[in-house]
Design an enzyme around this catalytic site. Structure first.
Site, short mmCIF file in Angstrom:
data_model
loop_
_atom_site.label_atom_id
_atom_site.label_comp_id
_atom_site.label_asym_id
_atom_site.label_seq_id
_atom_site.Cartn_x
_atom_site.Cartn_y
_atom_site.Cartn_z
N LYS A 24 0.89 -1.19 -0.10
CA LYS A 24 -0.05 0.02 0.04
C LYS A 24 0.79 1.20 -0.08
O LYS A 24 0.61 2.15 -0.83
CB LYS A 24 -1.07 0.04 1.16
CG LYS A 24 -1.72 1.31 1.37
CD LYS A 24 -2.46 1.30 2.79
CE LYS A 24 -1.85 1.72 3.98
NZ LYS A 24 -1.39 3.25 4.20
N ASN A 25 1.82 1.16 0.81
CA ASN A 25 2.52 2.57 1.06
C ASN A 25 3.39 2.95 -0.27
O ASN A 25 4.43 3.76 -0.33
CB ASN A 25 3.45 2.49 2.44
CG ASN A 25 2.60 2.54 3.34
OD1 ASN A 25 1.26 2.90 3.34
ND2 ASN A 25 3.11 2.53 4.75
N ARG A 94 -5.76 10.46 4.06
CA ARG A 94 -4.88 11.47 4.70
C ARG A 94 -3.58 11.41 3.78
O ARG A 94 -2.85 12.44 3.56
CB ARG A 94 -4.20 11.23 6.21
CG ARG A 94 -5.59 11.18 6.98
CD ARG A 94 -5.92 12.86 7.19
NE ARG A 94 -7.16 12.75 7.93
CZ ARG A 94 -8.20 13.81 8.01
NH1 ARG A 94 -7.85 14.93 7.27
NH2 ARG A 94 -9.47 13.65 8.53
N CYS A 118 -5.51 12.73 11.84
CA CYS A 118 -6.25 11.45 11.62
C CYS A 118 -6.10 10.45 12.90
O CYS A 118 -5.88 10.93 13.87
CB CYS A 118 -5.23 10.67 10.36
SG CYS A 118 -3.76 10.13 10.93
N PRO A 124 0.99 16.48 10.84
CA PRO A 124 1.59 17.85 10.19
C PRO A 124 2.21 17.61 8.98
O PRO A 124 2.76 16.47 8.56
CB PRO A 124 2.79 18.28 11.25
CG PRO A 124 3.27 16.90 12.03
CD PRO A 124 1.85 16.19 12.06
N ILE A 125 2.39 18.63 8.18
CA ILE A 125 2.96 18.70 6.79
C ILE A 125 4.16 19.95 6.62
O ILE A 125 4.51 20.09 5.40
CB ILE A 125 2.14 18.64 5.64
CG1 ILE A 125 1.17 19.72 5.71
CG2 ILE A 125 1.27 17.21 5.43
CD1 ILE A 125 0.47 20.07 4.34
N ASP A 126 4.43 20.42 7.86
CA ASP A 126 5.45 21.31 7.91
C ASP A 126 6.65 21.19 7.02
O ASP A 126 7.41 21.80 6.32
CB ASP A 126 5.63 21.78 9.21
CG ASP A 126 6.22 20.67 10.21
OD1 ASP A 126 5.48 19.78 10.09
OD2 ASP A 126 7.24 20.83 10.79
N ILE A 330 7.53 7.29 16.94
CA ILE A 330 6.92 7.97 15.65
C ILE A 330 5.56 8.67 15.64
O ILE A 330 5.39 9.65 15.40
CB ILE A 330 6.90 6.85 14.48
CG1 ILE A 330 8.07 5.93 14.25
CG2 ILE A 330 6.70 7.59 13.10
CD1 ILE A 330 9.21 6.84 13.73
N ARG A 400 -8.41 -0.79 4.28
CA ARG A 400 -7.44 0.30 3.81
C ARG A 400 -6.17 -0.54 3.25
O ARG A 400 -5.52 0.15 2.30
CB ARG A 400 -7.25 1.20 4.64
CG ARG A 400 -8.50 2.14 4.71
CD ARG A 400 -8.01 3.35 5.82
NE ARG A 400 -6.98 4.01 5.40
CZ ARG A 400 -5.91 4.55 6.04
NH1 ARG A 400 -6.49 4.64 7.57
NH2 ARG A 400 -4.88 4.81 5.71
C1 UD1 Z 1 4.23 6.92 6.30
C2 UD1 Z 1 3.43 5.73 6.11
C3 UD1 Z 1 2.83 5.05 7.18
C4 UD1 Z 1 3.96 4.96 8.32
C5 UD1 Z 1 4.91 6.16 8.47
C6 UD1 Z 1 6.22 5.88 9.39
C7 UD1 Z 1 2.34 6.04 4.00
C8 UD1 Z 1 1.27 6.20 2.93
N1 UD1 Z 1 2.03 5.90 5.22
O1 UD1 Z 1 3.59 7.99 6.63
O2 UD1 Z 1 2.24 3.94 7.19
O3 UD1 Z 1 3.59 4.73 9.38
O4 UD1 Z 1 5.48 6.54 7.14
O5 UD1 Z 1 7.05 5.01 8.79
O6 UD1 Z 1 3.65 5.76 3.16
N2 UD1 Z 1 6.12 14.57 10.50
C9 UD1 Z 1 6.20 15.99 10.88
N3 UD1 Z 1 6.07 16.89 10.00
C10 UD1 Z 1 5.92 16.44 8.76
C11 UD1 Z 1 5.94 15.09 8.35
C12 UD1 Z 1 5.85 14.26 9.28
O7 UD1 Z 1 6.38 16.32 12.00
O8 UD1 Z 1 5.89 17.49 7.68
C13 UD1 Z 1 6.29 13.55 11.56
C14 UD1 Z 1 4.91 12.67 11.81
O9 UD1 Z 1 3.99 13.52 12.58
C15 UD1 Z 1 5.32 11.37 12.57
C16 UD1 Z 1 6.96 11.27 11.65
O10 UD1 Z 1 7.12 12.61 11.19
O11 UD1 Z 1 5.53 11.73 13.84
C17 UD1 Z 1 6.74 10.36 10.65
O12 UD1 Z 1 5.89 10.84 9.71
P1 UD1 Z 1 6.38 10.58 8.04
O13 UD1 Z 1 7.53 9.43 7.89
O14 UD1 Z 1 6.06 11.68 7.28
O15 UD1 Z 1 4.98 9.29 7.77
P2 UD1 Z 1 3.86 9.40 6.77
O16 UD1 Z 1 4.74 9.72 5.35
O17 UD1 Z 1 3.08 10.25 6.99
#
Ligand code: UD1
Length: 419
Positions: A24-25, A94, A118, A124-126, A330, A400
């Site tokens: 999926k990912n 998401r 979620c 966050p997407i910062d 995480i 999902r």
């Molecule tokens: C992806 C995976 C998810 C997996 C995660 C961690 C997909 C569709 N989903 O999610 O299944 O659990 O990797 O291996 O591939 N963060 C920030 N700011 C940001 C982005 C992330 O603070 O802009 C934080 C998040 O809140 C979290 C951590 O970084 O605590 C890891 O997130 P991230 O690696 O971005 O996970 P996803 O890509 O959302």
């Protein structure tokens, strides 16, 4: 949708051979990348998951054509009509935020709603935004809508991520592929799904190197073209079936997997006293001896132990002799399987980042509610091991990420049905 439940008569060993479906990912960012590519694409080993269906709905809303035959998904992204993702589709999934980099990379403009939180807590997407800005993007947020533009020519940048976010690494890769300069992502996520995305983009004519390491280098190219590509196997689904064999004292042979991507989860299963045999594209596990506790399991970015496997391992440890500790590094909200497993008789205390699991000799059936995808999978594992009947509601979360979950488990000897 919400009334659907899984009905499990537990206490039967899970054993047999099973082929693991595509990840999926991996397929979600690759589907976004087909939009960037502007061509005809044929993805094989493509899992039939509700999240994949949501991604094809997004592609459709942008003007692409998608057609599925068995595990092959064809996408024609030559004609597109829109650069805006409707809000309800953003809410449905998401991780649709990964379309941002792809749409910007192709059309140089994208509008979508802010993904918000979620089941796992705030998302966050910062880091995505800061990285895209370094590439030259202008991003305006107005009433929860992001309006983003990217200069016609991306001339490259050096972007150091504050933490190795999977989604941010993917979005920056997608936005930087077409251009004239070189983009370097430092402290990039190293997950195998990042390498799969890079492999797909390179098959379409991109020039990406360093994937799988913490420095990814993207040399801009003028255009991409269509391609055929097989989606990598799902290492989290693979770990789930290993967990099902482990918790029921059974044995399984997984095929179509890549054991080298699963090193940290296989190592935790070994520490539980399970016999684990990885072959080139197979893994065999057998739970002939009593399970024992694991001192500490810490989730961390790849190659560390994956957060997505954490609830699954928690379920198995709930019946392992001794005390185990899990540290979740995480996501904030990732112990939601714990109170539900306790309804089966497990002894788990979770607070903040730490969960302490005292293994119990047996579990007994109860009515459970899945709170998210992997917690849902963990509850199924608990139900398979529990004496008597367990029901798991909110099955839509599980759909999902697992293709026909009940059929797969039935083929391995489980008594499980969807009602
Ligand atoms: C992806 C995976 C998810 C997996 C995660 C961690 C997909 C569709 N989903 O999610 O299944 O659990 O990797 O291996 O591939 N963060 C920030 N700011 C940001 C982005 C992330 O603070 O802009 C934080 C998040 O809140 C979290 C951590 O970084 O605590 C890891 O997130 P991230 O690696 O971005 O996970 P996803 O890509 O959302």
């Amino acid at each position: 949708m919400t009334n659907t439940r899984l009905y499990i008569e537990g206490g039967r060993k899970i054993s047999g051979e099973i082929r693991v479906h595509g990840a999926k990912n991996s397929v979600l960012p690759i589907l976004a990348a087909t939009f960037l590519g502007a061509g005809e694409f044929k993805l094989s080993n493509c899992p039939a998951l509700s999240d994949v269906f949501s991604a094809t709905k997004i592609l459709g809303s942008l003007g692409c054509k998608c057609r599925r035959t068995a595990d092959i998904l064809e996408v024609d992204s030559r004609t597109v009509t829109d650069c805006e993702i409707p809000e309800q589709l953003m809410r449905e999934m998401r991780s649709s935020i990964v379309f941002l980099g792809a749409i910007l990379g192709r059309l140089r403009r994208c509008r979508l709603s802010f993904p918000g939180g979620c089941e796992l807590g705030p998302r966050p997407i910062d880091i995505h935004i800061a990285g895209l800005k370094k590439l030259g993007a202008k991003i305006i947020e107005d009433h929860g809508v992001l309006d983003c533009t990217l200069p016609e020519t991306v001339t490259g940048a050096v972007i150091t991520l504050p933490l190795p976010s999977v989604g941010a690494t993917e979005n920056i890769m997608l936005a930087a592929v077409k251009g004239t300069g070189q983009t370097v992502i430092q402290n990039a996520a190293r997950e195998p799904e990042i390498s799969d995305l890079a492999g797909f983009l390179n098959a379409c004519g991109a020039n990406i190197s360093g994937q799988g390491s913490s420095t990814v280098v993207i040399k801009g190219v003028e255009r991409l073209h269509g391609a055929e590509y097989p989606i990598m196997p799902d290492r989290i689904v693979a770990a789930t079936w290993l967990g099902a064999a482990a918790i029921t004292g059974g044995e399984v042979m997984l095929s179509g997997v890549r054991p080298e991507d699963m090193h940290s989860s296989l190592s935790v299963f070994e520490q539980m006293n399970l016999s684990v045999y990885p072959y080139s594209d197979r893994v065999y596990i057998s739970a002939k001896k009593p399970l024992c506790a694991v001192k500490t399991v810490r989730t961390s970015p790849y190659p560390g132990f994956p957060t997505d496997c954490q609830p699954i391992v928690m379920a198995v440890l709930s019946v392992a002799r001794g005390t185990s500790v899990i540290v979740e590094n995480i996501f904030e909200n990732r112990f939601r399987a714990a109170p539900e497993l306790c309804r089966l008789g497990a002894d788990i205390k979770a607070e903040g980042k730490v969960a302490v699991i005292e293994g119990v000799p047996r579990l007994s059936g109860a009515q459970l509610v899945a709170t998210d995808l992997r917690a849902g999978a963990a509850l199924i594992l608990g139900g398979l091991a529990a004496e008597g009947t367990t029901t798991v509601s909110n099955v839509h979360y599980i759909d999902r990420g697992y293709e026909s979950v009940e059929e797969t488990l039935r083929s391995l000897g489980a008594k499980i049905k969807r009602i």
